[in-house]
Design a protein around this motif. Sequence first.
Motif, mmCIF file in Angstrom:
data_model
loop_
_atom_site.group_PDB
_atom_site.id
_atom_site.type_symbol
_atom_site.label_atom_id
_atom_site.label_comp_id
_atom_site.label_asym_id
_atom_site.label_seq_id
_atom_site.Cartn_x
_atom_site.Cartn_y
_atom_site.Cartn_z
ATOM 1 N N ARG A 144 7.290 3.235 -79.398
ATOM 2 C CA ARG A 144 6.398 2.142 -78.999
ATOM 3 C C ARG A 144 5.908 2.229 -77.557
ATOM 4 O O ARG A 144 4.983 1.509 -77.179
ATOM 5 N N CYS A 145 6.517 3.092 -76.747
ATOM 6 C CA CYS A 145 6.149 3.170 -75.330
ATOM 7 C C CYS A 145 4.691 3.598 -75.162
ATOM 8 O O CYS A 145 4.298 4.667 -75.641
ATOM 9 N N PRO A 146 3.862 2.799 -74.473
ATOM 10 C CA PRO A 146 2.444 3.159 -74.301
ATOM 11 C C PRO A 146 2.247 4.374 -73.401
ATOM 12 O O PRO A 146 1.181 4.986 -73.415
ATOM 13 N N GLN A 147 3.280 4.711 -72.621
ATOM 14 C CA GLN A 147 3.191 5.858 -71.713
ATOM 15 C C GLN A 147 3.887 7.096 -72.280
ATOM 16 O O GLN A 147 4.006 8.105 -71.596
ATOM 17 N N GLN A 148 4.372 6.978 -73.507
ATOM 18 C CA GLN A 148 5.042 8.098 -74.195
ATOM 19 C C GLN A 148 6.253 8.617 -73.411
ATOM 20 O O GLN A 148 6.515 9.822 -73.366
ATOM 21 N N ILE A 149 6.985 7.671 -72.817
ATOM 22 C CA ILE A 149 8.213 8.034 -72.111
ATOM 23 C C ILE A 149 9.314 8.250 -73.141
ATOM 24 O O ILE A 149 9.464 7.460 -74.071
ATOM 25 N N HIS A 150 10.077 9.296 -72.984
ATOM 26 C CA HIS A 150 11.161 9.609 -73.908
ATOM 27 C C HIS A 150 12.402 8.809 -73.507
ATOM 28 O O HIS A 150 13.384 9.364 -73.004
ATOM 29 N N VAL A 151 12.332 7.504 -73.731
ATOM 30 C CA VAL A 151 13.351 6.577 -73.264
ATOM 31 C C VAL A 151 14.740 6.950 -73.776
ATOM 32 O O VAL A 151 15.709 7.003 -73.011
ATOM 33 N N THR A 152 14.855 7.207 -75.060
ATOM 34 C CA THR A 152 16.161 7.519 -75.653
ATOM 35 C C THR A 152 16.761 8.783 -75.046
ATOM 36 O O THR A 152 17.954 8.833 -74.744
ATOM 37 N N ASP A 153 15.929 9.788 -74.827
ATOM 38 C CA ASP A 153 16.419 11.030 -74.233
ATOM 39 C C ASP A 153 16.885 10.809 -72.800
ATOM 40 O O ASP A 153 17.856 11.417 -72.344
ATOM 41 N N VAL A 154 16.189 9.937 -72.082
ATOM 42 C CA VAL A 154 16.614 9.594 -70.716
ATOM 43 C C VAL A 154 17.985 8.926 -70.749
ATOM 44 O O VAL A 154 18.841 9.189 -69.893
ATOM 45 N N MET A 155 18.216 8.076 -71.745
ATOM 46 C CA MET A 155 19.513 7.407 -71.863
ATOM 47 C C MET A 155 20.635 8.425 -72.082
ATOM 48 O O MET A 155 21.733 8.271 -71.548
ATOM 49 N N TYR A 156 20.350 9.462 -72.857
ATOM 50 C CA TYR A 156 21.353 10.521 -73.058
ATOM 51 C C TYR A 156 21.641 11.234 -71.741
ATOM 52 O O TYR A 156 22.792 11.575 -71.435
ATOM 53 N N THR A 157 20.595 11.475 -70.961
ATOM 54 C CA THR A 157 20.777 12.111 -69.655
ATOM 55 C C THR A 157 21.660 11.263 -68.761
ATOM 56 O O THR A 157 22.566 11.772 -68.081
ATOM 57 N N LEU A 158 21.430 9.958 -68.751
ATOM 58 C CA LEU A 158 22.219 9.055 -67.911
ATOM 59 C C LEU A 158 23.677 9.013 -68.356
ATOM 60 O O LEU A 158 24.590 8.907 -67.526
ATOM 61 N N LYS A 159 23.922 9.115 -69.661
ATOM 62 C CA LYS A 159 25.304 9.186 -70.154
ATOM 63 C C LYS A 159 25.999 10.418 -69.589
ATOM 64 O O LYS A 159 27.126 10.332 -69.080
ATOM 65 N N ASN A 160 25.320 11.557 -69.688
ATOM 66 C CA ASN A 160 25.905 12.801 -69.186
ATOM 67 C C ASN A 160 26.175 12.725 -67.688
ATOM 68 O O ASN A 160 27.234 13.164 -67.210
ATOM 69 N N MET A 161 25.227 12.171 -66.945
ATOM 70 C CA MET A 161 25.388 12.062 -65.499
ATOM 71 C C MET A 161 26.544 11.133 -65.140
ATOM 72 O O MET A 161 27.297 11.395 -64.198
ATOM 73 N N ALA A 162 26.699 10.048 -65.895
ATOM 74 C CA ALA A 162 27.787 9.099 -65.632
ATOM 75 C C ALA A 162 29.142 9.746 -65.880
ATOM 76 O O ALA A 162 30.084 9.575 -65.098
ATOM 77 N N VAL A 163 29.242 10.507 -66.972
ATOM 78 C CA VAL A 163 30.500 11.185 -67.289
ATOM 79 C C VAL A 163 30.824 12.221 -66.218
ATOM 80 O O VAL A 163 31.956 12.317 -65.733
ATOM 81 N N GLU A 164 29.818 13.014 -65.820
ATOM 82 C CA GLU A 164 30.012 14.042 -64.800
ATOM 83 C C GLU A 164 30.470 13.439 -63.476
ATOM 84 O O GLU A 164 31.308 14.013 -62.777
#
Length: 201
Positions: A92-112
């Motif tokens: 639904r993002c009008p800017q075609q941001i890969h929101v879900t993929d960004v959330m996965y990145t943030l999970k990895n960064m938090a764990v690291e």
Amino acid sequence: IMPQMIDERVRAGSTQEAELSLLQEVSMRTAGISNLEMCIQCGTCGGSCPAGMDMDHTPRAIFAMLRAGMREEVLMSNAPWMCVSCYYCTVRCPQQIHVTDVMYTLKNMAVEAGMVGDSIASDFSKTFINFVENYGRSFEIGLAGLHNLIHAKLAVRLPNLAPMAIGMLTKKGMSPLPPKRIKGMNDLKKILKRAKELETA
């Protein structure tokens, strides 16, 4: 460095990781082209999220915090861990941001960074991944059982959980005991190994 990461660095106008802002760093570490810098703060992502009410910060707020360089606040947020990966926000993002993929990145960064605010969700993810790596699939009874054993008073919840579990078993909504490995397990292990190598690169 993966080609898409190079693309993100070029888009961010930076060649050294040390020069990256937090927003640029997250954008660079996200698979593919995240379009994260294109966020217009419209709130469509949060309004579309079925788990939004359980997040301490909406995705829109998270992106604003990234832009503001609020690393600790972002990585300690429960928002990425509440994401159910439905991709509704991304679609639904009008800017075609890969929101879900960004959330996965943030999970990895938090764990690291050792900055997981609430270990319940991250432990659930680790248990899930462990089953996938060993069996090639999720094992619902084992996943729910271990999770409740570690993070909940299983004896208290068991009377409420048992009828649901029995119903799902009889209707084949859950896999039987013991878990069965998928065919081609060796091929899956090669894929997972290669994925980890690419992530490390």
